[in-house]
Design a protein around this motif. Structure first.
Motif, PDB file in Angstrom:
ATOM      1  N   UNK A  49      39.951  38.323  33.206  1.00  0.00           N
ATOM      2  CA  UNK A  49      39.323  37.000  33.187  1.00  0.00           C
ATOM      3  C   UNK A  49      40.161  35.992  32.412  1.00  0.00           C
ATOM      4  N   UNK A  50      40.630  36.380  31.233  1.00  0.00           N
ATOM      5  CA  UNK A  50      41.340  35.358  30.444  1.00  0.00           C
ATOM      6  C   UNK A  50      42.821  35.283  30.769  1.00  0.00           C
ATOM      7  N   UNK A  51      43.313  36.250  31.592  1.00  0.00           N
ATOM      8  CA  UNK A  51      44.671  36.075  32.092  1.00  0.00           C
ATOM      9  C   UNK A  51      45.726  37.012  31.552  1.00  0.00           C
ATOM     10  N   UNK A  52      45.314  38.125  30.921  1.00  0.00           N
ATOM     11  CA  UNK A  52      46.298  39.046  30.347  1.00  0.00           C
ATOM     12  C   UNK A  52      47.202  39.657  31.410  1.00  0.00           C
ATOM     13  N   UNK A  53      46.702  39.780  32.641  1.00  0.00           N
ATOM     14  CA  UNK A  53      47.483  40.485  33.668  1.00  0.00           C
ATOM     15  C   UNK A  53      48.424  39.563  34.436  1.00  0.00           C
ATOM     16  N   UNK A  54      48.256  38.271  34.294  1.00  0.00           N
ATOM     17  CA  UNK A  54      49.186  37.342  34.918  1.00  0.00           C
ATOM     18  C   UNK A  54      49.319  37.587  36.429  1.00  0.00           C
ATOM     19  N   UNK A  55      48.179  37.754  37.107  1.00  0.00           N
ATOM     20  CA  UNK A  55      48.185  37.977  38.552  1.00  0.00           C
ATOM     21  C   UNK A  55      48.342  36.648  39.274  1.00  0.00           C
ATOM     22  N   UNK A  56      49.048  36.675  40.409  1.00  0.00           N
ATOM     23  CA  UNK A  56      49.249  35.420  41.126  1.00  0.00           C
ATOM     24  C   UNK A  56      48.429  35.380  42.413  1.00  0.00           C
ATOM     25  N   UNK A  57      47.355  36.188  42.475  1.00  0.00           N
ATOM     26  CA  UNK A  57      46.516  36.123  43.653  1.00  0.00           C
ATOM     27  C   UNK A  57      45.102  35.692  43.275  1.00  0.00           C
ATOM     28  N   UNK A  58      44.519  34.937  44.196  1.00  0.00           N
ATOM     29  CA  UNK A  58      43.200  34.371  43.948  1.00  0.00           C
ATOM     30  C   UNK A  58      42.543  34.080  45.293  1.00  0.00           C
ATOM     31  N   UNK A  59      41.231  34.227  45.441  1.00  0.00           N
ATOM     32  CA  UNK A  59      40.347  34.742  44.402  1.00  0.00           C
ATOM     33  C   UNK A  59      40.464  36.257  44.258  1.00  0.00           C
ATOM     34  N   UNK A  60      39.953  36.722  43.128  1.00  0.00           N
ATOM     35  CA  UNK A  60      40.045  38.140  42.801  1.00  0.00           C
ATOM     36  C   UNK A  60      38.641  38.701  42.603  1.00  0.00           C
ATOM     37  N   UNK A  61      38.404  39.849  43.220  1.00  0.00           N
ATOM     38  CA  UNK A  61      37.145  40.569  43.011  1.00  0.00           C
ATOM     39  C   UNK A  61      37.321  41.485  41.809  1.00  0.00           C
ATOM     40  N   UNK A  62      36.476  41.291  40.796  1.00  0.00           N
ATOM     41  CA  UNK A  62      36.583  42.080  39.575  1.00  0.00           C
ATOM     42  C   UNK A  62      35.848  43.409  39.678  1.00  0.00           C
ATOM     43  N   UNK A  63      35.942  44.163  38.586  1.00  0.00           N
ATOM     44  CA  UNK A  63      35.186  45.410  38.467  1.00  0.00           C
ATOM     45  C   UNK A  63      35.989  46.623  38.894  1.00  0.00           C
ATOM     46  N   UNK A  64      35.935  47.682  38.073  1.00  0.00           N
ATOM     47  CA  UNK A  64      36.714  48.882  38.410  1.00  0.00           C
ATOM     48  C   UNK A  64      36.066  50.150  37.874  1.00  0.00           C
ATOM     49  N   UNK A  65      34.793  50.069  37.467  1.00  0.00           N
ATOM     50  CA  UNK A  65      34.144  51.262  36.897  1.00  0.00           C
ATOM     51  C   UNK A  65      32.875  51.513  37.714  1.00  0.00           C
ATOM     52  N   UNK A  66      33.034  52.104  38.902  1.00  0.00           N
ATOM     53  CA  UNK A  66      31.897  52.204  39.809  1.00  0.00           C
ATOM     54  C   UNK A  66      31.676  53.595  40.357  1.00  0.00           C
ATOM     55  N   UNK A  67      30.454  53.807  40.835  1.00  0.00           N
ATOM     56  CA  UNK A  67      30.113  55.053  41.535  1.00  0.00           C
ATOM     57  C   UNK A  67      29.103  54.707  42.617  1.00  0.00           C
ATOM     58  N   UNK A  68      29.115  55.481  43.682  1.00  0.00           N
ATOM     59  CA  UNK A  68      28.188  55.208  44.773  1.00  0.00           C
ATOM     60  C   UNK A  68      28.253  56.266  45.846  1.00  0.00           C
TER      61      UNK A  68
END
Ligand SMILES: [Zn+2]
Ligand SMILES: [Zn+2]
Length: 375
Positions: A49-68
């Motif tokens: 969110x605050x930009x630590x990863x310096x990604x150049x793509x947008x928009x970005x779908x967040x979240x990476x801790x999931x189960x289903x």
């Protein structure tokens, strides 16, 4: 299909996720579509969110801790089927690359595409918003009730395990537990220190405990967190700062200092290294698990002692876990009551409350916030 998703349009200090209507393509080739039950609110999305990863793509779908539950599979899927319960892993495991075949699948070469935002299968987007492709954070994206991921990013689990708890093992629990156990090479009877008792550190306490450490000093400026570390997760002592911990560890070890240290604060700081390292003694191992700024290069260390005490400073990704092997193992520990997961969840949210979840995280109110999706 149409669904909703929490998107980040531009990273920055004031950035917020916005809930948008998006479309999701069917899975192609080796991909699966997953109906998510829950998503943990991990600190890495705050870094995003605050930009630590310096990604150049947008928009970005967040979240990476999931189960289903898998609801659709592509025509090249080999080891998963509709109805399987899965935990998503933020590092895929291809099973073929040198790190994978040497028992380090946390460093799988497929991770090279982690920040590309597009499918590793064909280089295109699965999510679309207003005619634009949406990047999926670490090839996942779990701030949405449905997602499409590569089969190598999904680990099948036993159907008896509650999915909202299993989700946590996809990042924070494996990372923290592994830091205190596998990455630290903890030995029975060790004295251990955990610096930073959030979603990662609390699990580092558990990792040290299960691996046999008999003295575990939990360090955090927030008293309620170190109290919880002692009451629920197995820490034996607590301190509000590394300076305070120094006296405690010195007393406990007759000044020999700790055997192992897990550095698990929210933002890793080079300026902490020298003080943290002073808490370990001869043959001491310090594991650095925090995410630091991508540009950070500063760290001081006592090089004389490093040699003469044969100490080690180790970085660890994913707690050095092998997700496909270790996620089911961790869930068995949970079923046996050895690994605590229920106690990690401080608060649950709806998808619409994702920003509130991160405000609570930054305010020090949560060990883990979890978004629950409706059935
Ligand atoms: Zn995470
Ligand atoms: Zn691999």
């Amino acid at each position: 299909m149409a669904t909703r998703a929490a998107l980040l349009h531009k990273a920055g200090p004031d950035a917020k996720f916005t809930i948008e209507d998006v479309t999701l393509d069917p899975p192609r080739g080796p991909e699966v579509r997953v109906k998510l039950a829950a998503s943990g609110l991990c600190h890495s999305d705050e870094h995003l969110r605050y930009g630590a990863y310096d990604l150049d793509w947008s928009p970005c779908l967040g979240g990476h801790e999931g189960a289903g539950v898998i609801v659709d599979v592509g025509d090249e899927v080999t080891d998963l089927e509709v109805g399987d319960h899965v935990v998503l892993t933020f590092i895929p495991s291809c099973g073929k690359c040198p790190p994978c075949v040497s028992g380090h699948s946390n460093l799988c070469d497929m991770g090279a595409e982690l920040f590309s935002g597009v499918s590793v299968y064909d280089g295109t987007h699965r999510f679309h918003w207003q005619g634009q492709g949406v990047g999926q954070f670490v090839q996942l994206g779990t701030f949405t009730p449905y997602t499409v991921v590569h089969q190598n990013s999904a680990v099948k689990i036993d159907k008896s395990i509650p999915l909202d708890k299993a989700a946590l093992v996809g990042c924070g629990v494996a990372t923290g537990f592994g830091t205190g156990s596998w990455a630290a090479d903890t030995r029975i009877g060790d004295t251990a220190v955990v610096v930073g008792c959030g979603g990662i550190g609390m699990n580092a306490v558990q990792g040290f405990r299960v691996a046999g450490a008999t003295t575990i000093v939990a360090v955090d400026p927030l008293d309620w967190k170190t109290e919880l570390a002692v009451e629920k997760f197995g820490a034996t002592h607590r301190a509000s700062s590394m300076e305070e911990a120094r006296g405690i560890v010195s007393d406990l070890t007759h000044n020999r200092m700790a055997d192992r240290l897990a550095y698990t604060v929210g933002n890793g700081l080079g300026s902490d290294i020298e003080t943290a390292f002073s808490l370990i003694g001869k043959l001491g191992i310090m594991v650095f698990t925090s995410v630091a700024e991508a540009v950070a290069r500063d760290a001081k260390i006592d090089l004389f002692t490093l040699t003469h005490y044969q100490q080690q400073l180790r970085g660890a990704l994913y707690g050095s876990a092998n997700p496909r092997a270790d996620i089911p193992k961790l869930l068995r520990l949970y079923q046996q009551g050895i690994l605590k997961l229920d106690e990690l969840v401080t608060q649950t949210y709806t998808l619409d409350d994702v920003n509130q979840g991160y405000t609570d995280l930054l305010d020090g109110k949560n060990i883990r916030g979890v978004i629950l999706y409706e059935d």
